[in-house]
Enzyme design. Structure first.
Site, PDB file in Angstrom:
ATOM      1  N   TYR A 262       0.814  -1.216   0.000  1.00 41.13           N
ATOM      2  CA  TYR A 262       0.000   0.000   0.000  1.00 41.13           C
ATOM      3  C   TYR A 262       0.848   1.267   0.000  1.00 41.13           C
ATOM      4  O   TYR A 262       0.408   2.306  -0.470  1.00 41.13           O
ATOM      5  CB  TYR A 262      -0.904   0.031   1.235  1.00 41.13           C
ATOM      6  CG  TYR A 262      -2.201  -0.706   1.074  1.00 41.13           C
ATOM      7  CD1 TYR A 262      -2.216  -2.068   0.802  1.00 41.13           C
ATOM      8  CD2 TYR A 262      -3.420  -0.042   1.204  1.00 41.13           C
ATOM      9  CE1 TYR A 262      -3.403  -2.744   0.680  1.00 41.13           C
ATOM     10  CE2 TYR A 262      -4.619  -0.722   1.080  1.00 41.13           C
ATOM     11  CZ  TYR A 262      -4.598  -2.074   0.818  1.00 41.13           C
ATOM     12  OH  TYR A 262      -5.782  -2.743   0.696  1.00 41.13           O
TER      13      TYR A 262
ATOM     14  N   LYS B  10       3.444 -15.608   2.978  1.00 39.03           N
ATOM     15  CA  LYS B  10       3.646 -16.356   1.732  1.00 39.03           C
ATOM     16  C   LYS B  10       5.140 -16.660   1.642  1.00 39.03           C
ATOM     17  O   LYS B  10       5.842 -16.260   0.702  1.00 39.03           O
ATOM     18  CB  LYS B  10       3.137 -15.519   0.544  1.00 39.03           C
ATOM     19  CG  LYS B  10       3.082 -16.250  -0.793  1.00 39.03           C
ATOM     20  CD  LYS B  10       2.000 -17.318  -0.867  1.00 39.03           C
ATOM     21  CE  LYS B  10       2.123 -18.097  -2.174  1.00 39.03           C
ATOM     22  NZ  LYS B  10       1.179 -19.231  -2.239  1.00 39.03           N
TER      23      LYS B  10
ATOM     24  N   ASP C   1      -2.690 -18.507   1.090  1.00 36.58           N
ATOM     25  CA  ASP C   1      -3.709 -19.185   0.273  1.00 36.58           C
ATOM     26  C   ASP C   1      -4.420 -20.256   1.099  1.00 36.58           C
ATOM     27  O   ASP C   1      -5.642 -20.421   1.036  1.00 36.58           O
ATOM     28  CB  ASP C   1      -3.105 -19.757  -1.018  1.00 36.58           C
ATOM     29  CG  ASP C   1      -1.779 -20.477  -0.817  1.00 36.58           C
ATOM     30  OD1 ASP C   1      -1.225 -20.453   0.306  1.00 36.58           O
ATOM     31  OD2 ASP C   1      -1.282 -21.081  -1.791  1.00 36.58           O
TER      32      ASP C   1
ATOM     33  N   ASP D 233      -6.097  -7.105   4.275  1.00 38.12           N
ATOM     34  CA  ASP D 233      -7.244  -6.476   3.601  1.00 38.12           C
ATOM     35  C   ASP D 233      -8.162  -7.556   3.049  1.00 38.12           C
ATOM     36  O   ASP D 233      -9.373  -7.547   3.266  1.00 38.12           O
ATOM     37  CB  ASP D 233      -6.733  -5.570   2.471  1.00 38.12           C
ATOM     38  CG  ASP D 233      -7.883  -4.924   1.705  1.00 38.12           C
ATOM     39  OD1 ASP D 233      -8.820  -4.429   2.365  1.00 38.12           O
ATOM     40  OD2 ASP D 233      -7.840  -4.930   0.457  1.00 38.12           O
TER      41      ASP D 233
ATOM     42  N   ASP E 124     -11.990  -9.144   4.781  1.00 35.88           N
ATOM     43  CA  ASP E 124     -13.279  -9.165   4.076  1.00 35.88           C
ATOM     44  C   ASP E 124     -13.847 -10.580   4.073  1.00 35.88           C
ATOM     45  O   ASP E 124     -15.044 -10.786   4.266  1.00 35.88           O
ATOM     46  CB  ASP E 124     -13.119  -8.701   2.616  1.00 35.88           C
ATOM     47  CG  ASP E 124     -13.486  -7.222   2.436  1.00 35.88           C
ATOM     48  OD1 ASP E 124     -13.324  -6.462   3.419  1.00 35.88           O
ATOM     49  OD2 ASP E 124     -13.923  -6.844   1.332  1.00 35.88           O
TER      50      ASP E 124
HETATM   51  C1  IPM Z   1     -10.283  -1.391   4.037  1.00 29.97           C
HETATM   52  C2  IPM Z   1     -10.558  -0.806   2.673  1.00 29.97           C
HETATM   53  C3  IPM Z   1      -9.404   0.126   2.317  1.00 29.97           C
HETATM   54  C4  IPM Z   1      -8.140  -0.689   2.270  1.00 29.97           C
HETATM   55  C5  IPM Z   1      -9.623   0.897   0.999  1.00 29.97           C
HETATM   56  C6  IPM Z   1     -10.905   1.697   1.025  1.00 29.97           C
HETATM   57  C7  IPM Z   1      -8.447   1.760   0.659  1.00 29.97           C
HETATM   58  O1  IPM Z   1     -10.721  -1.817   1.745  1.00 29.97           O
HETATM   59  O2  IPM Z   1     -10.183  -0.615   4.995  1.00 29.97           O
HETATM   60  O3  IPM Z   1     -10.169  -2.606   4.132  1.00 29.97           O
HETATM   61  O4  IPM Z   1      -7.851  -1.348   1.268  1.00 29.97           O
HETATM   62  O5  IPM Z   1      -7.421  -0.689   3.268  1.00 29.97           O
HETATM   63 MG    MG Z   2     -10.706  -3.769   2.565  1.00 31.42          MG
END
Ligand code: IPM
Ligand code: MG
Length: 353
Positions: free
Chosen positions: A138, A187, A219, A243, A247
């Site tokens: 990032y 990884k 993975d 990240d 999710d």
């Molecule tokens: C998160 C989001 C952010 C990230 C985006 C909006 C930049 O997906 O906080 O997980 O990738 O960190």
């Molecule tokens: Mg995210």
């Protein structure tokens, strides 16, 4: 009486409604537990771009730095998709500006909400993802070039040993307060940064003898989160993996509207607390968004930044109690006819404090 200053960054879309709901509950907690809170609202994200062309105006960053904690709603929306400055840049700049290197993302599946999960298995689970937040892909050098072979683009994955050590320590410390199992996700079969990560974890492990450390390739971790999420306690991992996995962990709880997060820096510096969900522009302004994630984020704010641990516990339990019985918000209600709105649900939560 202790008094605290909180910078409030509603951002875009449902961010406005869910932060209002969280402030309502925070005020109630302050009254109940005998401390005072003052809120200073500042623009961030798309609404800040509209206001002054900058997704993180310097005044907003300054206000955050001089607060005890920051509560954020959500940023982004279709309106700014084609603009040269994107709302998300505001969030990334805020993380860097406040040096918030560690991101805690709990993903909890309560048995009474098991029906929401896409997994057949109805076991509950309680996972904490500790994501490195200010390094790696990032923030590494990136760019685009055009040469004889056409266009090229690159992003760099770099970590210093120090950056790896401090996030791993956050992971070990978190595991010590929970079920004492730390899974370090990397990884290492491919990446040098991951090999340094693994060596560092092994070097630190003897300092945390009560924690059982294991390593898992990313993975495989993605697969295990679906197959056997109940096997995990704390996962610690680099920015990009975190990240993606957070999710996924959120999705298998079945209720993205319930997931809070805390972004933390060095002790004594203000933390940033925000729901894990986005700005949901399709339902913005309708008083139907589920405020639970924002309110659970406020509970983490009380816990981690204000050290109001009893109030934090009370807010968290109030959220789970409110979720246990109808009426609920439309995203999780059994029948939509009986669903209640954002404000009414926040009031229901506050009444449990
Ligand atoms: C998160 C989001 C952010 C990230 C985006 C909006 C930049 O997906 O906080 O997980 O990738 O960190
Ligand atoms: Mg995210």
């Amino acid at each position: 009486m202790n008094s605290y200053r909180i910078a409030v960054l509603p951002g875009d879309g449902i961010g406005l409604e869910v932060t209002q709901a969280a402030l309502f509950v925070l005020r109630r907690a302050a009254d109940a537990f005998g401390f005072s809170v003052s809120f200073r609202e500042c623009p961030v994200g798309g609404s800040a771009i509209d206001l002054c062309g900058d997704p993180l105006p310097p005044e907003t960053l300054d206000a955050c730095k001089s607060s005890d904690a920051v509560l954020l709603g959500a940023v982004g929306g279709p309106k700014w998709e084609k603009s040269s400055r994107r709302p998300e840049q505001g969030l990334l700049a805020l993380r860097a500006g406040l040096k918030l290197y560690g991101n805690l993302r709990p993903a909890v599946k309560k048995p009474f909400l098991a029906g929401l999960s896409p997994l057949r298995n109805d076991a509950g689970f309680d996972i904490l993802i500790v994501r490195e937040l200010t390094g790696g892909l990032y923030y590494g050098k990136r760019g685009r070039n055009s040469g004889p072979e056409g266009e090229t683009a690159f992003d760099t994955l770099v970590y210093t040993g120090g950056e790896i050590e401090r996030i791993l320590r956050m992971g070990f410390a978190a595991a010590q307060t929970r079920r004492k199992r730390l899974t370090s996700v990397d990884k290492a079969n491919v990446l040098d940064t991951s090999r340094l990560w693994r060596e560092t974890a092994e070097r630190l492990a003897p300092e945390y003898p009560d924690v059982t450390l294991s390593h898992m390739l990313v993975d495989n971790a993605a697969m295990q989160l679906v197959l056997a999420p109940e096997e995990f306690d704390v996962l610690v991992t680099e920015n990009m993996f975190g990240d993606i996995l957070s999710d996924e962990a959120g999705a298998v709880t079945g209720s993205i509207g319930l997931l809070p997060s805390a972004s933390l820096g060095a002790p004594g510096t203000p933390g940033l607390f925000e729901p894990s969900h986005g700005s949901a522009p399709d339902i913005a302004g309708k008083d139907i968004a589920n405020p639970s994630a924002a309110i659970l984020s406020a509970a983490m704010l009380l816990d981690y930044s204000l050290n109001e641990h009893a109030a934090a516990k009370a807010v968290e339990s109030a959220v789970w109690r409110a979720l246990e019985t109808p009426p609920l918000t439309a995203d999780i209600a059994q029948d939509s006819a009986s669903a209640i709105g954002t404000r009414a649900f926040a009031k229901k939560i506050a009444d449990f404090i």
